[in-house]
Scaffold this active site. Structure first.
Site, PDB file in Angstrom:
ATOM      1  N   THR A 269     -19.083  42.745  51.503  1.00  0.00           N
ATOM      2  CA  THR A 269     -17.726  43.145  51.112  1.00  0.00           C
ATOM      3  C   THR A 269     -17.340  44.461  51.786  1.00  0.00           C
ATOM      4  OG1 THR A 269     -18.011  42.023  49.000  1.00  0.00           O
ATOM      5  CG2 THR A 269     -16.256  43.671  49.114  1.00  0.00           C
TER       6      THR A 269
ATOM      7  N   CYS B 237     -17.726  34.020  42.044  1.00  0.00           N
ATOM      8  CA  CYS B 237     -16.691  34.621  41.208  1.00  0.00           C
ATOM      9  C   CYS B 237     -16.102  33.599  40.242  1.00  0.00           C
ATOM     10  CB  CYS B 237     -15.547  35.168  42.057  1.00  0.00           C
ATOM     11  SG  CYS B 237     -16.083  35.733  43.633  1.00  0.00           S
TER      12      CYS B 237
HETATM   13  N1  PLP Z   1     -18.744  36.726  52.480  1.00  0.00           N
HETATM   14  C1  PLP Z   1     -19.330  35.587  52.095  1.00  0.00           C
HETATM   15  C2  PLP Z   1     -19.125  34.350  52.896  1.00  0.00           C
HETATM   16  C3  PLP Z   1     -20.118  35.544  50.931  1.00  0.00           C
HETATM   17  O1  PLP Z   1     -20.673  34.409  50.544  1.00  0.00           O
HETATM   18  C4  PLP Z   1     -20.283  36.747  50.202  1.00  0.00           C
HETATM   19  C5  PLP Z   1     -21.078  36.758  48.949  1.00  0.00           C
HETATM   20  O2  PLP Z   1     -20.799  36.027  48.028  1.00  0.00           O
HETATM   21  C6  PLP Z   1     -19.659  37.922  50.665  1.00  0.00           C
HETATM   22  C7  PLP Z   1     -18.905  37.866  51.803  1.00  0.00           C
HETATM   23  C8  PLP Z   1     -19.806  39.221  49.943  1.00  0.00           C
HETATM   24  O3  PLP Z   1     -21.055  39.789  50.202  1.00  0.00           O
HETATM   25  P1  PLP Z   1     -21.646  40.935  49.249  1.00  0.00           P
HETATM   26  O4  PLP Z   1     -22.065  40.246  47.994  1.00  0.00           O
HETATM   27  O5  PLP Z   1     -22.814  41.469  49.998  1.00  0.00           O
HETATM   28  O6  PLP Z   1     -20.596  41.947  49.064  1.00  0.00           O
END
Ligand code: PLP
Length: 375
Positions: free
Chosen positions: A73, A329
């Site tokens: 994120t 989520c």
């Molecule tokens: N992008 C994708 C495709 C994901 O699956 C996730 C996690 O669920 C994220 C971004 C976010 O990653 P993080 O949990 O390290 O912030």
């Protein structure tokens, strides 16, 4: 022993004991602040810089192009923020099936910075329509950021990042690819790709949570997103998460070392589940591209909607089966997967099963027993 069945590895994975072992000394003996000049500090600094070199070599990058962050994120936020504020992007082309880390960030810049936001057309199976992307890229002289994920976390669809990168290069666009679901699961050689930014998060490949990377191509210079001390060569302030960095690196090393055999094992489990589902349930569908260009770790299943399957996620949980309705989520609440909605599919009860090296066919058998009573 836990009787839980964990089929939600696209949400997060359990840590590999070897990764945990590698991290332990950095909780205890090697606790120095990497910015301190005495020996404790220098040892920590060395561990970080060795980790950076290792990660860079595993991804075909230069160490100066790897920045440690808190995860996918933050990495995506940093890249999109930088593309708008420093690289002069006035327009963003993205897709409606991106992770919220990208989607909500793009919408923020549309709302608060007047950035034009366009959605690329999706093919019926959820793949990006590359012809539409090219049409959009060629239609405007505005500096554009293309942000399209490598693999979709809900469907599993894999986008051809080489092809997207070449289109971006042709039209002088900046390219950010969310590679959170593919780093550690596929070989990635950045020296062969026309991509400006990629992201990774170690909890998706048996590393710790709260640690990731942003790869930033040396030509794509942006300002920090988080201001403060001069850590990460002035790109990301804050005392480094050393045990996380060590864990990220060990997890990536192990994942890539054992990739072929683990892929083979996981594919076996996934295909076995597909076969058993097709035998047991009439009217079941698999969402997205479940053939060639799809993650071996993800299977998105549409159960026919009826009184029983409306409560499917809840009943699976009651029976100790951990799965998602869409992304993490929305897990637990079988509504509102923006990805499933974007595909305009007929009504269904969606369950995303996602696998790791720790899953077995015996767990699939147990899952099928549970499904026999709740679906
Ligand atoms: N992008 C994708 C495709 C994901 O699956 C996730 C996690 O669920 C994220 C971004 C976010 O990653 P993080 O949990 O390290 O912030």
């Amino acid at each position: 022993m836990s009787r839980r069945i964990y089929f939600d590895n696209a949400a997060t994975t359990p840590i590999d004991p070897l990764v945990f072992e590698a991290m332990k000394p950095f909780f205890t003996d090697h606790f120095g602040n990497p910015s301190s000049i005495y020996s404790y500090g220098r040892e920590s600094r060395l561990a970080i810089e060795n980790a950076r070199k290792k990660v860079a070599s595993l991804l075909g990058a230069h160490p100066a192009e790897i920045f440690f962050t808190s995860g996918g994120t933050e990495s995506s936020n940093t890249a999109i923020h930088g593309a708008v504020h420093q690289l002069g992007c006035k327009r963003i082309i993205s897709s409606k099936i991106e992770h919220h880390a990208t989607l909500h960030t793009c919408e923020y810049f549309q709302k608060h910075a007047g950035i034009e936001l366009e959605w690329v057309h999706l093919l019926p199976d959820g793949h990006i329509d590359l012809a539409d992307l090219e049409k959009r890229l060629s239609s405007s002289p505005k500096k554009t950021l293309v942000t399209l994920m490598h693999a979709n976390n809900e469907l599993g669809n894999i986008t051809d990042i080489k092809a997207v990168g070449e289109l971006c290069k042709k039209y002088n666009a900046v390219y950010h690819a969310d590679t959170v679901q593919t780093v550690g699961h596929y070989p990635i050689d950045l020296s062969q790709l026309e991509v400006d930014f990629i992201t990774a998060s170690s909890h998706k490949f048996h590393g710790p949570k709260g640690i990731g990377i942003l790869y930033m191509r040396s030509s794509a210079k942006i300002d920090p997103y988080i201001h403060g001390g001069g850590q990460e060569r002035n790109m990301r302030a804050g005392t480094e998460n050393i045990y996380g960095i060590v864990g990220f690196t060990k997890a990536l090393e192990l994942a890539l070392e054992n990739l072929a055999s683990e892929k083979n094992h996981i594919e076996g489990v996934k295909n076995y589940l597909k076969e058993r589902l097709l035998k047991q349930f009439a009217g079941i569908v698999f969402n997205g591209d479940t053939q060639d260009n799809s993650l071996y770790t993800v299977l998105s299943v549409g159960f026919p909607l009826n009184d029983k399957t409306e409560m499917l996620l809840f009943n699976l949980d009651v029976n100790h089966v951990c799965v998602s309705g869409g992304s993490a989520c929305s897990s637990g609440a079988n509504q509102g997967s923006h990805v499933i909605q974007a595909l305009n599919l007929p009504p269904q009860s969606t369950v995303r099963f996602s696998f790791s090296k720790y899953n077995t066919k015996e767990e699939v058998d147990r899952l099928m027993d549970v499904l026999g009573s709740v679906a």
